[in-house]
Design a protein around this motif. Sequence first.
Motif, PDB file in Angstrom:
ATOM      1  N   PHE C  24       0.680  -1.457  -0.065  1.00  0.00           N
ATOM      2  CA  PHE C  24       0.009  -0.127  -0.222  1.00  0.00           C
ATOM      3  C   PHE C  24       0.953   1.222   0.115  1.00  0.00           C
ATOM      4  CE2 PHE C  24      -1.880  -3.367   1.700  1.00  0.00           C
ATOM      5  CZ  PHE C  24      -3.601  -3.021   0.822  1.00  0.00           C
ATOM      6  N   ALA C  26       1.315   3.806   2.100  1.00  0.00           N
ATOM      7  CA  ALA C  26       2.092   4.183   3.503  1.00  0.00           C
ATOM      8  C   ALA C  26       3.434   3.357   3.563  1.00  0.00           C
ATOM      9  CB  ALA C  26       1.544   3.820   4.348  1.00  0.00           C
ATOM     10  N   ASP C  27       3.536   1.969   2.391  1.00  0.00           N
ATOM     11  CA  ASP C  27       4.913   0.746   2.777  1.00  0.00           C
ATOM     12  C   ASP C  27       5.435   1.627   1.772  1.00  0.00           C
ATOM     13  OD1 ASP C  27       2.570  -0.607   4.411  1.00  0.00           O
ATOM     14  OD2 ASP C  27       2.144  -1.996   2.329  1.00  0.00           O
ATOM     15  N   ARG C  30       9.698   4.635   2.154  1.00  0.00           N
ATOM     16  CA  ARG C  30      11.247   4.598   1.743  1.00  0.00           C
ATOM     17  C   ARG C  30      11.730   5.108   0.977  1.00  0.00           C
ATOM     18  NH1 ARG C  30      14.561  -0.085   4.839  1.00  0.00           N
ATOM     19  NH2 ARG C  30      13.445   0.351   6.417  1.00  0.00           N
TER      20      ARG C  30
END
Lengths: 295, 160, 772
Positions: C24, C26-27, C30
Amino acid sequence: MAAGYYTPALMKPAPFDYHQARSVAEAVAHLGEYGYEAKILAGGQSLVPAMNFRLARPAVLVDINPLDELDYLEEDGDTLRIGAMVRHVTFERPVTEGPTGRILTMAAQHVGHLPIRIRGTFGGSLAHADPAAEWCVIALLLDAELSTRSPSGSRDIPVAGFFQTVFTTALEPDELLVEARLPKLSPRTRIGFQQFSRRAGDFALTMAAVALESDDGRVGNARIALGGVSDRPLRASEAEQALEGQPATGESFRAAAEVAAREIDAIGDIHGSADYRRDLVRALTRRALEQATAA
Amino acid sequence: MSERTKAEVTLAVNGRSYRVRVEPRRTLADTLRDDCGLTGTHLGCEHGVCGACTILADGQPVRSCLMFAVQCEGMDLRTVEDLADGDRLHPIQEAFWENHGLQCGFCTPGFLMLAAGYLEQNPDPDDDELRAVLSSNLCRCTGYQNILKSVRQAAEVMRG
Amino acid sequence: MIPWIGQPLPRFEDPPLLTGEGRFVADLTRGASFLRFVRSPVAHGRIVAIEAPEQVTAFTAKDLRDVRPIRPLLHRPDFHPIEQPVLASGKVRFVGEPVAVVVAGSPEEAEDAAEQVFVDIEPEDRVISAPEAIRRGAPAVHDHLEGNVVVDARFETERVDEVFSGAAVVVDFDLRNRRQNALPLEARGSIAAYDPRSGRTTLTASVQSPHVVRTVLADLLGMPESDLRVVVPDVGGAFGQKFCLAPEDVVTAWVARRLRTTVSWVEDRRENLISSFHSRDHHYRVRGAFDADARLLAVDADLLCNIGAYSCYPVTCGVEPLMALAEFPGPYDFRTYRVRSRGVTTNTCPMAPYRGVSRPVITLAMERLMDLAAVRFDIEPAEIRRRNLISEFPYASATGLVYDEGSYVESLDRAVEAIGLEDFRDCQAAARSEGRYLGIGFSVFSERTGYGTSAFAARSMDVTPGYETVDLAMDPSGNVEARLGASPHGQGLETTLAQLIGDRLGVEPARVRIVHGDTDRTPYGWGTFASRSLVIAGGAARLASDRLAAKLAAIASAELEAAPEDIVIRAGRATVAGTDAGIEVADLARLAYHSSHRLAAGMDPGLTVTASYDPAGTFSNACHVATVEVDPETGGVRVDRFVVVEDAGRLINPMIVDGQLHGGVTQGIAGALYEEIRYDGEGNILTTSLMDFLPPTLAEVPTIEVHHLETISDATITGAKGLGEGGTIGAPAAIINAVSDALRPLGVEVAEVPATPSRLRRLVSESERIPA
């Protein structure tokens, strides 16, 4: 003018210093040092959401989770001693025989949901003083006595004077709640616990807990504690008096519930007005009394 | 934020040791996701209601958004990434797949861990108990029907 | 498992989502910086100053002055366009409106930075509710728009007043459906990455319509569309909230380009409740005229839709009032109709379509009309519906909509049988004698699905969605890839389309890869919304599969020396009908690429085709029935049973269908009893957590019993009709009718939704028949 540093939506805590207490003495020493700046972190199930919203912004967090010395349940004659760090989930099964254990179990089923009950603590709930918290109502019902520690020593506080207003107790900023002592109900005491919430696991809009002693169909000592209706948990003392000596009948219960609904200083919020809460007090008090005498 | 204010924390997650430097205010959920790279644990509300962040701490289901990483040294933490045994899905995962227990999949890790933690200690729950436990978490897609069905089936399979 | 169509195939989507390998937005942050929006604390006011300390990287509308405002358009004289700057410029118009954005290295630090931005706003008079906004002299939310009415649509057949004056019974009522939030469990968010080498920007966003986002970003930022790529990773639910353009996504893309870096915005739940799109918030006044046999003759309705502070792109704020106007008659046969339907701007969070759009409310209105009339005629709610439902097809409604074949009366009859109406009435009577209040509620409705361009064009939309295109290719190894502009996010389209395509091409669905959610990889399309994807993307997939199958058959016919029409493609083989002669489909694929010299003259090498589909639309139908018990002392409602009889034509994957219904019904129960966004009189939002805005848990949701009817109409080429919204459309009316049925002995009729415990308790208290 609406000028200021303001964003209505925040979701990560403000910075704080973290201290993990290795003993009650160490925890209390931190409180002595930081006073109002510090907050005790017990189960964190109410404090951490408030911190995530930045509604609570302690500069220092003193974590008492490592304190096994506060995780105990002891029966001391007619008193049940509950260490502050006993988790809610512990009460899902009776921790003592008789009506005291049963009413704790009835209440425990309504404390949040399982993951909340696994972390949240009995002492944390009392110290947080949410007017709709089950343990606050039960402590009031059972005339609990609370023990605290501070750098200057220890103190016992009767529960009657403990809850002051929403999220506010008689605890001083350097005081740690370490124990609640619940005088056990006599084995013949009849108990009832009723609550109404919007969803399963939500804080109750209103709850009523009752403990009755009755003889020959007449009510002797009656206790009625209410939660979620005011700025703090309450005893419906006028209703208790109205009930004492009366026949243990639906009619008496109805009358006592009516007294309870009138005597309280109810508050409203988005889930219901003060009048609505009085209606709930009337219904739930009567039902709790009926429940107590039904079995 | 200067490095000075960060704490060094060693977390035991899924049987592995993670050494991370985090501010005390970093929640366990954020630490798992951003510092350990375990993004299977999701954040749906960050105030303890939705349960998407549910993980197991010492075998018990907890909300990882309501704990700080600095609190969790020494705990045995388990996330959804560790549920399957290599390529073999856990019976709860199998049951969710077979019974269409997920749609968008965002709440799924939380429900899986909630169910895993619960069933490990209560292998033979009745439907009322299951309903009560599964009401801990929110799902917006499934109406919970197939989640209940999946967990019921998984319990049977796990009992063997 | 042949045919694959109709099989409850477990979804291809699931394994990564079950193992924590879903990705998703928000994943994927990075390496990105984090944005945080500073939002207005004031509902309406003039921005005096916004100041940030030097160490904070902050941008305001002044920095974004080259970004064009969002300007959704309808080309109709009753529509008045309003504009939305992506960051508030000069004025703020709702609490939560973004006024500045800050950039920092972590989410926590971004919040620290946001707190240091000083905002000075001079408050002005505000309007919060729609009735307040249309009052003479009300403050104007947009300076040029006195009266605050953005769209004011009317429709009237002949003889309305005459029919009303000659009616045997006129039923007249008000209805208020309060405000909701679609509440996908994953809130919104995006990551914008500027690539200095190519000069391109990639926006990875949790949205329903990647191509539309690409187009509008290019328009607003003034850049070539080819310099933009929009990628949609896993999406944690959307329900409409991620269909319309998020101004925050535009700002995110702008900051990435400005700073020549990667930045992310991950909306949190509180932000989502405050300032992501809201929905519903309608006020209706409805009159219905009936003849002496309880036949509905005419409806006269005044519909007021609060559209919030701004209009949503691309569909515009006309979507609610115009759909309500056109589809209000629902499944009932009446010819006389007058309606005025207005969209009104207020100082509240903007609205966007949410699962069902207007239909949960218009269905509630029509179904309340039926129940209130049944009471007047003293007949069963099921009976009055039976007398009024449409039963001959195609049926043209008073507003000119053409309904394809459905099963309106049959669905009602099945529901009556499934719930056991007679037994329920006995139980209800017995319970009433014990002081318990049980009730039953019906809801029969039509769900218009698969809106093509003609349906949207009827609203005169500047941006007219509707078609869908599928690029379909079989590679030399015989595997299939379908690329589509639809953008599923939990609906299981990867599985259902693979079933459709697999059947047609004789390959296993597991060998059909569905590619979506990447504008670099997929043909231009409209995304996933409005119960359209299986109908329209599915239709395009079917057409493309037909073309590809025809080419395979042509190649096979040459190889097998048979007529193309005698070739049967099935289970991985192309065979000559009635013979053993055949060839593997995979061999045909290899041949098409590697031995193209053997193809018939004029035939292109390879196996790639494209097809588009643009249907006129089709109507699903259903009957929902709920039984409830209401506690008149607390106002609490328990839903005991919920039965759905659904007709969505041909079911491709019945398990997925049931899942859509379960989820839809649950959202409908939520809207009927639990969920409500509340504002105070100042325009402050009061429901900013999931302890105040209350999505139901499993404990509040009963077992949902689903029954199917399968009327195959020729309105779609697959025989399938849409059904993604139906659960949510029908459930509120069933619940509210059931609650009213329960409390009718106390003189209570519900007119405000959600029917919360405190509202129901007040109705009971105010009633003259208070229980002793």
